[in-house]
Every structure is written in structure tokens, then in C-alpha cells.
Write a protein that holds these residues in place. Structure first.
Motif, mmCIF file in Angstrom:
data_model
loop_
_atom_site.group_PDB
_atom_site.id
_atom_site.type_symbol
_atom_site.label_atom_id
_atom_site.label_comp_id
_atom_site.label_asym_id
_atom_site.label_seq_id
_atom_site.Cartn_x
_atom_site.Cartn_y
_atom_site.Cartn_z
ATOM 1 N N THR A 77 0.824 -1.209 0.000
ATOM 2 C CA THR A 77 0.000 0.000 0.000
ATOM 3 C C THR A 77 0.858 1.260 0.000
ATOM 4 O O THR A 77 0.605 2.206 -0.760
ATOM 5 N N TYR A 78 1.897 1.292 0.823
ATOM 6 C CA TYR A 78 2.710 2.500 0.956
ATOM 7 C C TYR A 78 3.657 2.702 -0.216
ATOM 8 O O TYR A 78 4.183 3.800 -0.405
ATOM 9 N N LEU A 79 3.907 1.659 -1.008
ATOM 10 C CA LEU A 79 4.729 1.849 -2.205
ATOM 11 C C LEU A 79 4.075 2.842 -3.157
ATOM 12 O O LEU A 79 4.756 3.512 -3.943
ATOM 13 N N ARG A 80 2.766 2.953 -3.098
ATOM 14 C CA ARG A 80 2.056 3.878 -3.983
ATOM 15 C C ARG A 80 2.308 5.334 -3.637
ATOM 16 O O ARG A 80 1.953 6.224 -4.410
ATOM 17 N N LEU A 81 2.906 5.595 -2.482
ATOM 18 C CA LEU A 81 3.261 6.978 -2.161
ATOM 19 C C LEU A 81 4.280 7.530 -3.144
ATOM 20 O O LEU A 81 4.374 8.742 -3.336
ATOM 21 N N LEU A 82 5.065 6.637 -3.764
ATOM 22 C CA LEU A 82 6.004 7.108 -4.779
ATOM 23 C C LEU A 82 5.253 7.748 -5.937
ATOM 24 O O LEU A 82 5.680 8.790 -6.471
ATOM 25 N N GLY A 83 4.137 7.147 -6.339
ATOM 26 C CA GLY A 83 3.342 7.728 -7.419
ATOM 27 C C GLY A 83 2.821 9.102 -7.058
ATOM 28 O O GLY A 83 2.864 10.036 -7.880
ATOM 29 N N SER A 84 2.338 9.255 -5.814
ATOM 30 C CA SER A 84 1.859 10.563 -5.363
ATOM 31 C C SER A 84 2.996 11.579 -5.347
ATOM 32 O O SER A 84 2.820 12.736 -5.735
ATOM 33 N N SER A 85 4.177 11.136 -4.908
ATOM 34 C CA SER A 85 5.329 12.040 -4.885
ATOM 35 C C SER A 85 5.716 12.476 -6.292
ATOM 36 O O SER A 85 5.984 13.662 -6.541
ATOM 37 N N LEU A 86 5.724 11.533 -7.232
ATOM 38 C CA LEU A 86 6.113 11.863 -8.607
ATOM 39 C C LEU A 86 5.107 12.818 -9.257
ATOM 40 O O LEU A 86 5.490 13.645 -10.092
ATOM 41 N N LYS A 87 3.833 12.702 -8.893
ATOM 42 C CA LYS A 87 2.838 13.628 -9.436
ATOM 43 C C LYS A 87 3.124 15.059 -8.992
ATOM 44 O O LYS A 87 2.974 16.006 -9.765
ATOM 45 N N TYR A 88 3.539 15.206 -7.734
ATOM 46 C CA TYR A 88 3.912 16.547 -7.266
ATOM 47 C C TYR A 88 5.199 17.024 -7.937
ATOM 48 O O TYR A 88 5.328 18.201 -8.280
ATOM 49 N N PHE A 89 6.165 16.108 -8.127
ATOM 50 C CA PHE A 89 7.384 16.489 -8.831
ATOM 51 C C PHE A 89 7.074 16.943 -10.253
ATOM 52 O O PHE A 89 7.759 17.810 -10.804
ATOM 53 N N GLY A 90 6.048 16.346 -10.854
ATOM 54 C CA GLY A 90 5.671 16.720 -12.210
ATOM 55 C C GLY A 90 5.151 18.136 -12.323
ATOM 56 O O GLY A 90 5.093 18.695 -13.431
ATOM 57 N N GLN A 91 4.752 18.737 -11.189
ATOM 58 C CA GLN A 91 4.255 20.117 -11.197
ATOM 59 C C GLN A 91 5.380 21.143 -11.029
ATOM 60 O O GLN A 91 5.123 22.346 -11.008
ATOM 61 N N ILE A 92 6.604 20.657 -10.890
ATOM 62 C CA ILE A 92 7.743 21.548 -10.659
ATOM 63 C C ILE A 92 8.558 21.683 -11.942
ATOM 64 O O ILE A 92 8.826 20.699 -12.621
ATOM 65 N N ARG A 93 8.923 22.895 -12.277
ATOM 66 C CA ARG A 93 9.814 23.133 -13.409
ATOM 67 C C ARG A 93 11.238 22.896 -12.936
ATOM 68 O O ARG A 93 11.800 23.648 -12.156
ATOM 69 N N MET A 94 11.828 21.813 -13.408
ATOM 70 C CA MET A 94 13.113 21.367 -12.888
ATOM 71 C C MET A 94 14.287 22.121 -13.534
ATOM 72 O O MET A 94 15.047 21.560 -14.320
ATOM 73 N N ASP A 95 14.435 23.409 -13.181
ATOM 74 C CA ASP A 95 15.645 24.120 -13.553
ATOM 75 C C ASP A 95 16.727 23.826 -12.510
ATOM 76 O O ASP A 95 16.508 23.075 -11.561
#
Length: 469
Positions: free
Chosen positions: A356-374
Motif C-alpha cells: 500500500t505504501y509503495l504507492r506513495l512514490l506515485g503521489s510524490s512523482l505527481k507533485y514532482f511533475g508540477q515543478i519546473r526542474m531548472d
């Protein structure tokens, strides 16, 4: 048709029951062992945790945020309390003094949380938890809790000196097989079956464990329980101000759980949580924190792991959630039943929770996707991530050279990572606002006096809200 709906709600409620149980039962056991409590007191903590967690979920679903999000004992708080208890000897603090000081700090943090909710401060506070901060929080929380679950799968029980402290290969093989089975079933099976993968994994794994290793002796008894306030330590017998301050800081950082859980379920419920939902959620969590301090429990917060559970089961209705909460509270009131459930093998419960907690990676990556990675944002996100993970893996002895009151705080990788992410994000926001102000001044230049005719012309081009038409 009605019978089918009732059956599905009942099965989903049973699955919620086991989710609440597996997320809860380990916490009072490890805390009781860390504070060297007698068995009857640990049983009291277990039953209080069951009753309060079940009722908390029902109250939040009915009056609070009104979503199927577990309200349980915070993993962040759990880690802080265990870290403090482990460091108590080096700090020169007795366990009873530590318990009493924690109780006072938890009650104060609960009152602050209530004020945040009642005064409507959740909305401005939420601005601190930007996508960058939430991405770091989700990732570090997953790392911290999955470390605990992996230890359980390996047969290691670090919460008690009487249990195994070395890897048990046969226990790990069975728990790993259960974890793989639950993951495959939830992904590959039809939705009608896959949504009950956790329930099937827990019951099936429990049976296999009993057949292979025999029945666990359990951690509790069904006898008379010595109830009372402040079971971890009476604050009137001694108070450590440093521990109280650390508890208050932990309580403030614990707000990230509420934002993580509600923001994480916004997509599932296809709407953003309103200011009223945050207000009611914080108020209820604050009341629960005050009760936790009095009863010696780990303080409460909405569980971010509920995001993964909802994604996995695809059941977002509140009725099964309420059924599970009521069943869980009822079990806590019956010592004989709660004593049986506490015999669930730790390795099996840990295996299911790991999935169940492995899915937290997906939630984290979704937030990372909202960041402009300069380049700047890479440093702002990488620093708290790497520092937090590294601190998690460092032995507590490494922090012996630090001031005693700072050791528990700086030795907690989750707290360090979140605080560092908040600080760096605030610096980014301040610098970007300053740059925007300077750029605006350069473009506009000196403002010339405006005549009455010019003012009337300008006002005619604006709507009543002051926005350009």
C-alpha cells in the motif's frame, strides 16, 4: 440488487477494518515496549487505540473532511516518540519524565491544532505546503514507514529487546510472497476481485503463517486492565522543557499529513478540498491530539497512505469506511476479540502495508511533475530528499556530539527533510517575489500624475471587481 450492494459494502468495510487494524496495532505495542510498560498497560494502549481510531474515522467522515481517509496515529509522531525514547538515556532523561513531558507537549500541540482549525488558519498554512514540499514529504514518509514495514517482513522487531533482532529468512520468504501476491492481484485481477486484494492477502497470509510457524502467542491478555491518565509518565513528577518544545514542533510539522492526505485525494474525489473541510479536519485532529496526550497514545492525523489504499481498492464511498471504523471501535471494547486480532503476525501485516505504501512514490512523482526542474529547483528538492534519507540511515550514536535537546530533532530524517524543504521553498518564494517586484519597477518606471479624465477612462475599462475587461 440491494443484497449485492450490501454484500459489497460489508466486504469493503471488512477490508477497511483490516487496513485500520494493520496500520494501528504495531504502534501501541512498540511504544509500550519502548517505555518498558507492563503487559496490562500495553493492552490498555491497544484497546484505546482501536476505539479512538475507529471513532475518529467515523467522526471525520461524518463531520470533518467527509472523505474516506483514515484518521490514525501519525507515522511522523510515531517516529519522533520512538527516537526520543531511544535517545533518553544519552539525554539523561528517565522514561517517566520523557513520557510526562511528551504528554504536555502533545496536549499543547493539540490545542494549537484546534486553534488552527477554529480560526481558519489552515488556508494560509496550506500555502507553505507547495508541490515541492509535498513531493519531498510524500517521498520521505514512504521511505520512513516502508523501512519499518521491511523490518517487520524480515522478522526483525526493533521495538522490543525481547524479540528477534536478526533477519529470519523463512519469515521473509513468506511475507515477500504475500506482498508479491497482493501486488499482482491488485494489478492483474478483475476490479471486482482486485479491490479486495489486501483483505485476501491478510487472511491468506495469516493462515499460511499459522500452518508453517504455528500460532503467535500474541502481545496481550484479556484480563483486567489498569486504566488511568498519563500511562507513559506523570508530568507532575518532572518536566523537560526541551522535550516539550520538540513535541510542539513535531505537532506543527504534523500538519503536513492533513494537507498530504486531502490534497492527495483531490483527484480521486475530482474536486479540491474546501476551506471548511480543512477547518473541520484540523479541529477534530486537535481534539484527538489532546486525548492522545492524556491517554499516552501517539497523536492523530489523516493518513496519507489512504491515497494508495483508495487507488488500489477503487472504493471511495463513505459507507464501507464508516462500517470499518465502527467495527474497529467495537473490537476495541471487547478485550477477547482485540486479543485475538493482536495475534496477526507482524510480518504479514507489514507485507500488506508495504504494498500500500509503495504507492506513495506515485503521489510524490505527481507533485514532482508540477515543478519546473531548472538548476535551482533541482537543488531545492534534492537537498531535503538526500539529507532526509541519509539521516534516516544514521545510527543515533552519531548525534551524541550535538546539544542534547537538538539530538532527537536533528536525528529524525523525516523531520529534518520536511523542515529543510519548507525553509528552501520559503527562500525560493521570497527571492522570486523580489525579482518580480524589481522587474515590474523597471518596466513601469516612474508613475506620472493621472488627470481626472484619465482616471474616468481607466475606470470605465475595469469591471466592478477591478479586473481588466
Amino acid at each position: 440488487m440491494n443484497n449485492i450492494i450490501k454484500l459489497r459494502s460489508g466486504l469493503a468495510g471488512l477490508q477497511w477494518l483490516f487496513f485500520l487494524f494493520t496500520n494501528t496495532v504495531v504502534i501501541p505495542i512498540t511504544v509500550g515496549a519502548a517505555f518498558a510498560l507492563p503487559q496490562d498497560n500495553i493492552q490498555f494502549l491497544i484497546q484505546c487505540s482501536f476505539v479512538l481510531t475507529g471513532l475518529a474515522c467515523v467522526v471525520q467522515a461524518a463531520l470533518g473532511h467527509q472523505r474516506s481517509v483514515m484518521e490514525g496515529q501519525s507515522g511522523l509522531w510515531w517516529g519522533v516518540i520512538l527516537s526520543l525514547s531511544a535517545a533518553a538515556p544519552s539525554l539523561g532523561i528517565s522514561l517517566t519524565e520523557l513520557g510526562g513531558s511528551l504528554a504536555v507537549g502533545i496536549v499543547i500541540s493539540g490545542v494549537i491544532t484546534i486553534l488552527i482549525g477554529v480560526c481558519g488558519l489552515a488556508a494560509p498554512l496550506s500555502k507553505l505546503f507547495t508541490p515541492g514540499v509535498m513531493a519531498v514529504f510524500m517521498f520521505l514518509l514512504g521511505c520512513r514507514l516502508n523501512m519499518i514495514f521491511l523490518e517487520g517482513m524480515l522478522g526483525i522487531s526493533s521495538g522490543s529487546s525481547t524479540e528477534a533482532t536478526t533477519i529470519q529468512p523463512t519469515v521473509f520468504l513468506l511475507s515477500a510472497a504475500v506482498a508479491v501476491f497482493v501486488a499482482v492481484l491488485s494489478v492483474k485481477a478483475r476490479p471486482a476481485i482486485g479491490q479486495y486484494a489486501l483483505l485476501i492477502g491478510i487472511l491468506g497470509g495469516w493462515v499460511l503463517y499459522t500452518l508453517i510457524f504455528g500460532r503467535d502467542s500474541g502481545t496481550s491478555s484479556a484480563g483486567t486492565i489498569d486504566m488511568g491518565w498519563f500511562p507513559l509518565g506523570n508530568p507532575w513528577n518532572g518536566l523537560n522543557i526541551g522535550v516539550v518544545m520538540i513535541a510542539i514542533i513535531a505537532g506543527l510539522v504534523n500538519a503536513s499529513n492533513t494537507f498530504g492526505a486531502l490534497k492527495g485525494t483531490d483527484r480521486i474525489y475530482e474536486q479540491e478540498a474546501s476551506a471548511k473541510q480543512y477547518k473541520r479536519s484540523f479541529t477534530i485532529s486537535g481534539v484527538l491530539a489532546v486525548l492522545s496526550g492524556l491517554l499516552g497514545l501517539v497523536p492523530y492525523a489523516p493518513y496519507v497512505s489512504s491515497v494508495g489504499f483508495l487507488q488500489q481498492t477503487r472504493i471511495r464511498e463513505r459507507l464501507p469506511f464508516v462500517i470499518g471504523g465502527l467495527l474497529f471501535a467495537g473490537i476495541g471494547l471487547i478485550p477477547a476479540v482485540s486479543s485475538v486480532l493482536t495475534q496477526l503476525p507482524l510480518s504479514i501485516g507489514s507485507a500488506v502495508l508495504l504494498v500500500t505504501y509503495l504507492r506513495l512514490l506515485g503521489s510524490s512523482l505527481k507533485y514532482f511533475g508540477q515543478i519546473r526542474m531548472d538548476a535551482a529547483n533541482v537543488y531545492r528538492t534534492a537537498a531535503p530528499l538526500f539529507v532526509g534519507v541519509i539521516v534516516m540511515g544514521l545510527p543515533s550514536e552519531y548525534f551524541a556530539s550535538l546539544p542534547p535537546l537538538l539530538r532527537p530533532l536533528l536525528g529524525n530524517g523525516l523531520l529534518v527533510g520536511i523542515l529543510l524543504a519548507l525553509v528552501l521553498d520559503r527562500l525560493r518564494s521570497s527571492s522570486s517575489q523580489q525579482d518580480q517586484t524589481q522587474a515590474s519597477n523597471k518596466v513601469q518606471g516612474p508613475v506620472a500624475p493621472t488627470s481626472d479624465h484619465s482616471r474616468r477612462t481607466l475606470n470605465s475599462n475595469l469591471n466592478p471587481k477591478g479586473e481588466q475587461s
